[in-house]
Design an enzyme around this catalytic site. Sequence first.
Site, PDB file in Angstrom:
ATOM      1  N   HIS A  35     -44.973  11.966 -78.510  1.00 59.23           N
ATOM      2  CA  HIS A  35     -44.461  12.190 -77.145  1.00 59.23           C
ATOM      3  C   HIS A  35     -43.922  13.612 -77.000  1.00 59.23           C
ATOM      4  O   HIS A  35     -44.174  14.288 -76.008  1.00 59.23           O
ATOM      5  CB  HIS A  35     -43.388  11.159 -76.786  1.00 59.23           C
ATOM      6  CG  HIS A  35     -43.848   9.740 -76.975  1.00 59.23           C
ATOM      7  ND1 HIS A  35     -42.993   8.683 -77.073  1.00 59.23           N
ATOM      8  CD2 HIS A  35     -45.100   9.222 -77.088  1.00 59.23           C
ATOM      9  CE1 HIS A  35     -43.694   7.561 -77.245  1.00 59.23           C
ATOM     10  NE2 HIS A  35     -44.966   7.870 -77.256  1.00 59.23           N
ATOM     11  N   HIS A 191     -49.548   5.590 -70.529  1.00 55.15           N
ATOM     12  CA  HIS A 191     -48.896   5.929 -71.797  1.00 55.15           C
ATOM     13  C   HIS A 191     -49.920   6.283 -72.870  1.00 55.15           C
ATOM     14  O   HIS A 191     -49.668   7.154 -73.712  1.00 55.15           O
ATOM     15  CB  HIS A 191     -47.981   4.802 -72.293  1.00 55.15           C
ATOM     16  CG  HIS A 191     -47.196   5.239 -73.485  1.00 55.15           C
ATOM     17  ND1 HIS A 191     -46.036   5.986 -73.381  1.00 55.15           N
ATOM     18  CD2 HIS A 191     -47.448   5.129 -74.811  1.00 55.15           C
ATOM     19  CE1 HIS A 191     -45.605   6.295 -74.588  1.00 55.15           C
ATOM     20  NE2 HIS A 191     -46.441   5.789 -75.488  1.00 55.15           N
ATOM     21  N   ASP A 195     -50.041   9.563 -75.318  1.00 58.16           N
ATOM     22  CA  ASP A 195     -50.251   9.536 -76.771  1.00 58.16           C
ATOM     23  C   ASP A 195     -51.430  10.419 -77.176  1.00 58.16           C
ATOM     24  O   ASP A 195     -51.353  11.164 -78.153  1.00 58.16           O
ATOM     25  CB  ASP A 195     -50.531   8.100 -77.249  1.00 58.16           C
ATOM     26  CG  ASP A 195     -49.263   7.256 -77.341  1.00 58.16           C
ATOM     27  OD1 ASP A 195     -48.154   7.818 -77.343  1.00 58.16           O
ATOM     28  OD2 ASP A 195     -49.402   6.019 -77.430  1.00 58.16           O
ATOM     29  N   HIS A 218     -53.918   5.891 -82.164  1.00 58.56           N
ATOM     30  CA  HIS A 218     -53.574   7.100 -82.917  1.00 58.56           C
ATOM     31  C   HIS A 218     -54.595   7.447 -84.007  1.00 58.56           C
ATOM     32  O   HIS A 218     -54.905   8.607 -84.225  1.00 58.56           O
ATOM     33  CB  HIS A 218     -52.186   6.955 -83.537  1.00 58.56           C
ATOM     34  CG  HIS A 218     -51.097   6.921 -82.513  1.00 58.56           C
ATOM     35  ND1 HIS A 218     -50.850   7.982 -81.670  1.00 58.56           N
ATOM     36  CD2 HIS A 218     -50.206   5.964 -82.185  1.00 58.56           C
ATOM     37  CE1 HIS A 218     -49.841   7.670 -80.869  1.00 58.56           C
ATOM     38  NE2 HIS A 218     -49.436   6.456 -81.155  1.00 58.56           N
TER      39      HIS A 218
END
Length: 248
Positions: A35, A191, A195, A218
Amino acid sequence: MDLGGLEVEADPRKIEALNCSCLVFESGRIQTLEHLLAVLYILGLDSVELELQGGEIPILDGSAAPLAESILQAGLRPVPQAGKAVRILKSHTIEEKGASLSFFPNPDFRVSYAIDFPHPLIGRQEISVSLTRKLFLEEIAPARTFGFLKDAPELRKLGLALGGSLDNAVVLDEEKVISGPLRFRDEFVRHKVLDLVGDLALFGHPMFGHFKAERAGHRLHHQVVLFLLDHPDFWTYEEDASPRFLQG
Ligand SMILES: [Zn+2]
């Protein structure tokens, strides 16, 4: 700072990507970089020294908005030797277990994301945005991380989400959000854009390119960064140009 002022570089080859992106080094690790890195990337901050206590960037409200606000309040100063931008020249896709992340040449920095969760409140959500500073600050940075109540015990066992509560994440039970109102109907996929921007930041350059993710996370984000680092024939440095998000 609690390791005696040890200095570590934000090296993309030292990232371990699980539920968050961690920087792993000999004597420790720093969790949840993404973030903060997203904010630094969009604000064009490529020369930053951070002092950190403890092994995790503070999660705050689970979004990047408080980080962006405090950095903007502190103020920014342009430096004469700005970092070089990179232009994606060729497309590529990385796939893994029904998830994929592709990149394509594009006249600006664009991110598209699709998620698909078998949950009545999430389901399939898609977004595609050409990033500007304003759009990032208003539409992406405030989107909070999310988690499912049923996963909480498992995450705690892994040492993750130890500070997790209803104040710093969107928490869902089997059918609804139990942590108060959503900030956007599609806060979840927004969101994921945050990321992805934070993970792409580790490539180290503002980019002209379109990154398109389908149910990614991720791990895939980092595989793309490593692919780009290992394949310089897929991109080129761009002199005297910067993507729109750096133009204020
Ligand atoms: Zn996140």
